[in-house]
Design an enzyme around this catalytic site. Structure first.
Site, PDB file in Angstrom:
ATOM      1  N   ASP A  58     -45.956 -54.790  31.891  1.00 41.12           N
ATOM      2  CA  ASP A  58     -44.883 -55.444  31.195  1.00 41.12           C
ATOM      3  C   ASP A  58     -44.076 -56.739  31.749  1.00 41.12           C
ATOM      4  O   ASP A  58     -43.815 -56.458  33.166  1.00 41.12           O
ATOM      5  CB  ASP A  58     -43.631 -54.183  31.187  1.00 41.12           C
ATOM      6  CG  ASP A  58     -42.647 -54.536  30.415  1.00 41.12           C
ATOM      7  OD1 ASP A  58     -42.471 -55.414  29.858  1.00 41.12           O
ATOM      8  OD2 ASP A  58     -41.784 -53.325  30.229  1.00 41.12           O
ATOM      9  N   GLU A  64     -38.867 -54.013  21.950  1.00 40.92           N
ATOM     10  CA  GLU A  64     -37.718 -52.907  22.610  1.00 40.92           C
ATOM     11  C   GLU A  64     -36.321 -53.346  22.094  1.00 40.92           C
ATOM     12  O   GLU A  64     -35.620 -52.807  22.065  1.00 40.92           O
ATOM     13  CB  GLU A  64     -38.109 -52.276  23.845  1.00 40.92           C
ATOM     14  CG  GLU A  64     -38.223 -53.667  24.549  1.00 40.92           C
ATOM     15  CD  GLU A  64     -38.558 -53.123  26.070  1.00 40.92           C
ATOM     16  OE1 GLU A  64     -39.732 -52.849  26.194  1.00 40.92           O
ATOM     17  OE2 GLU A  64     -37.580 -52.999  26.938  1.00 40.92           O
ATOM     18  N   HIS A  75     -41.312 -57.695  31.093  1.00 42.81           N
ATOM     19  CA  HIS A  75     -40.012 -57.230  30.943  1.00 42.81           C
ATOM     20  C   HIS A  75     -39.194 -58.620  30.595  1.00 42.81           C
ATOM     21  O   HIS A  75     -37.977 -58.270  30.801  1.00 42.81           O
ATOM     22  CB  HIS A  75     -39.679 -56.796  32.339  1.00 42.81           C
ATOM     23  CG  HIS A  75     -38.872 -55.527  32.360  1.00 42.81           C
ATOM     24  ND1 HIS A  75     -37.612 -55.675  32.575  1.00 42.81           N
ATOM     25  CD2 HIS A  75     -39.115 -54.352  31.994  1.00 42.81           C
ATOM     26  CE1 HIS A  75     -37.108 -54.476  32.303  1.00 42.81           C
ATOM     27  NE2 HIS A  75     -37.956 -53.463  32.192  1.00 42.81           N
ATOM     28  N   HIS A 127     -41.151 -47.552  21.595  1.00 40.74           N
ATOM     29  CA  HIS A 127     -40.624 -47.826  22.923  1.00 40.74           C
ATOM     30  C   HIS A 127     -39.598 -46.237  23.185  1.00 40.74           C
ATOM     31  O   HIS A 127     -38.832 -45.771  22.344  1.00 40.74           O
ATOM     32  CB  HIS A 127     -39.575 -48.800  23.001  1.00 40.74           C
ATOM     33  CG  HIS A 127     -39.009 -49.156  24.288  1.00 40.74           C
ATOM     34  ND1 HIS A 127     -37.545 -49.014  24.475  1.00 40.74           N
ATOM     35  CD2 HIS A 127     -39.464 -49.956  25.339  1.00 40.74           C
ATOM     36  CE1 HIS A 127     -37.147 -49.381  25.526  1.00 40.74           C
ATOM     37  NE2 HIS A 127     -38.391 -49.984  26.469  1.00 40.74           N
ATOM     38  N   GLU A 129     -46.848 -56.615  27.616  1.00 37.23           N
ATOM     39  CA  GLU A 129     -45.543 -56.375  26.885  1.00 37.23           C
ATOM     40  C   GLU A 129     -44.495 -57.621  27.323  1.00 37.23           C
ATOM     41  O   GLU A 129     -44.394 -57.974  28.414  1.00 37.23           O
ATOM     42  CB  GLU A 129     -45.093 -54.933  27.545  1.00 37.23           C
ATOM     43  CG  GLU A 129     -43.731 -54.560  26.779  1.00 37.23           C
ATOM     44  CD  GLU A 129     -43.293 -52.863  27.117  1.00 37.23           C
ATOM     45  OE1 GLU A 129     -44.365 -52.263  26.793  1.00 37.23           O
ATOM     46  OE2 GLU A 129     -42.175 -52.866  27.407  1.00 37.23           O
TER      47      GLU A 129
HETATM   48 MG   LIG Z   1     -40.536 -53.076  28.082  1.00 32.28          MG
END
Ligand SMILES: [Mg+2]
Length: 382
Positions: free
Chosen positions: A183, A235, A185, A285, A209
């Site tokens: 991820d 997400e 992020h 998610h 991700e």
């Molecule tokens: Mg994430």
């Protein structure tokens, strides 16, 4: 049947629940929360209750449409999370009224279980190899880790080297049979995302991700289309219309709507179907609580393109309460061979321990996302 009351509860670690009661005694539960703004979302739920009290809870599509379109302004994290929790509770009521699990009301299931994956390493990618081995020992068939900590628009090679080394160490520790997701992020900007994606390719990741924030996707579309590593995103997207623009780029291979933010069961099913028509996979998610996970599993049951489910058991955010603390029957989320069964009880299939919940709501929480700074003092994306 008529909706008689709508009440919210903010509970540790960082969650909120909504309880919708009816004049026939049937009660539904949802999780209306966006992480870090629980009180704001609960206020939105309270405002939306004006459209709900006295209405028939069976007309979910109409109630959803009134809540979404009837306020003139629409979309975004607060309103969509409020609608999401309410929508979950309405489906819970409908299922309980019919004596059927929600997935049966949605056309039945295409699977009776789904793979689950576990977070490793917390917010910063350190000591991940040991945690990865622990997750495998607990039966998970895939793990997800953060790719980097703070990283600037243009950063030094040692940050890239450390990221690669972390993932390579995990791969070495758990072998090729276990999926590894990395991820970014939304921490990484386009220039460094291009480098990291290229350097991670030899490690055969399950997916990367949020390689960049979705609003910056245009800058790396060519890189994402060209890499053999599957790209996951979503997400922080909220409606069919948000996902329409992402799917149309052809740069995303897995969408990750969160049914606590993406309009609940009603909207997330439609998003999943749109993705299927693009040959894009679904990985919902879910870093939140038990109603959130039950909701995801009800959707996974009937979404053909779902392949794995996130869940929060033991996640680093859950330091004062964990996934199973608020449910009466913990066996509903038993993980066997890296998989969890689709709940088959009526409604969402989980029973909330209401006395415990009310005790914890008296405690409440003021969880906020961490604020990180770069070495020069400027804010770093967390
Ligand atoms: Mg994430």
């Amino acid at each position: 049947m008529k909706i008689s009351s709508v009440n919210t509860y903010q509970v540790p670690p960082r969650w909120a629940f909504v309880k919708i009661e009816t004049d026939e005694g049937i009660v539904g539960w949802g999780e209306p929360v966006i992480e870090g703004r629980a009180a704001t979302v609960c206020t939105a739920v309270e405002e939306l209750s004006d459209y709900l009290i006295g209405q028939d809870p069976a007309n979910i599509e109409d109630l959803w449409t009134v809540m979404y379109r009837g306020g003139f302004y629409r979309g975004g994290p607060i309103l969509m999370s409020a609608i999401s929790g309410i929508d979950q509770a309405l489906w819970d009521i409908k299922g309980k009224a019919c004596g059927l699990p929600v997935h049966q009301l949605l056309g039945g299931r295409v699977r009776d279980r789904i793979s689950v994956y576990s977070w490793i390493g917390g917010d910063r990618p350190s000591e991940t190899a040991k945690q990865a081995q622990d997750a495998v020992a607990r039966g998970f068939s895939a793990v997800k880790m953060n790719g980097t900590d703070e990283i600037q628009f243009i950063d030094s090679w040692d940050k890239v080297a450390r990221a690669i080394d972390n993932v390579a160490t995990v791969r070495g520790a758990i072998g090729d049979e276990i999926g590894i997701a990395v991820d970014f992020h939304g921490r990484v900007h386009a220039p460094m995302a291009k480098v990291l994606i290229r350097e991670l390719e030899p490690l055969h990741l399950m997916f990367i991700e949020e390689p960049v924030l979705s609003e910056n996707l245009d800058a790396v579309v060519d890189t994402l289309r060209a890499t053999p590593t599957p790209i996951a995103l979503g997400e922080r997207l909220f409606t069919r219309w948000d996902f329409k623009s992402i799917l149309s780029t052809g740069a995303v291979n897995i969408i990750q709507p969160d049914p606590c933010h993406s309009g609940g069961i009603t909207e997330t099913r439609k998003i999943a179907a749109m993705a299927e028509a693009h040959d894009v996979a679904l990985a919902l998610h879910c870093p939140l609580g038990p109603v959130a996970l039950a909701t995801c599993l009800q959707i996974d049951a009937g979404a053909y393109n779902a392949f794995i489910q996130e869940q929060s058991l033991g996640i680093h955010y859950n330091d004062d309460n964990d996934l199973l603390d608020y449910v009466v029957d913990r066996s509903v989320f038993e993980y066997v061979d890296g998989m969890v069964k689709i709940p088959t009880g009526p409604g969402l299939g989980v029973q909330i321990d209401e006395d415990y919940l009310k005790g914890r709501a008296a405690l409440g929480h003021r969880w906020r996302n961490p604020i990180w700074r770069h070495r020069d003092g400027s804010l770093s994306e967390w």
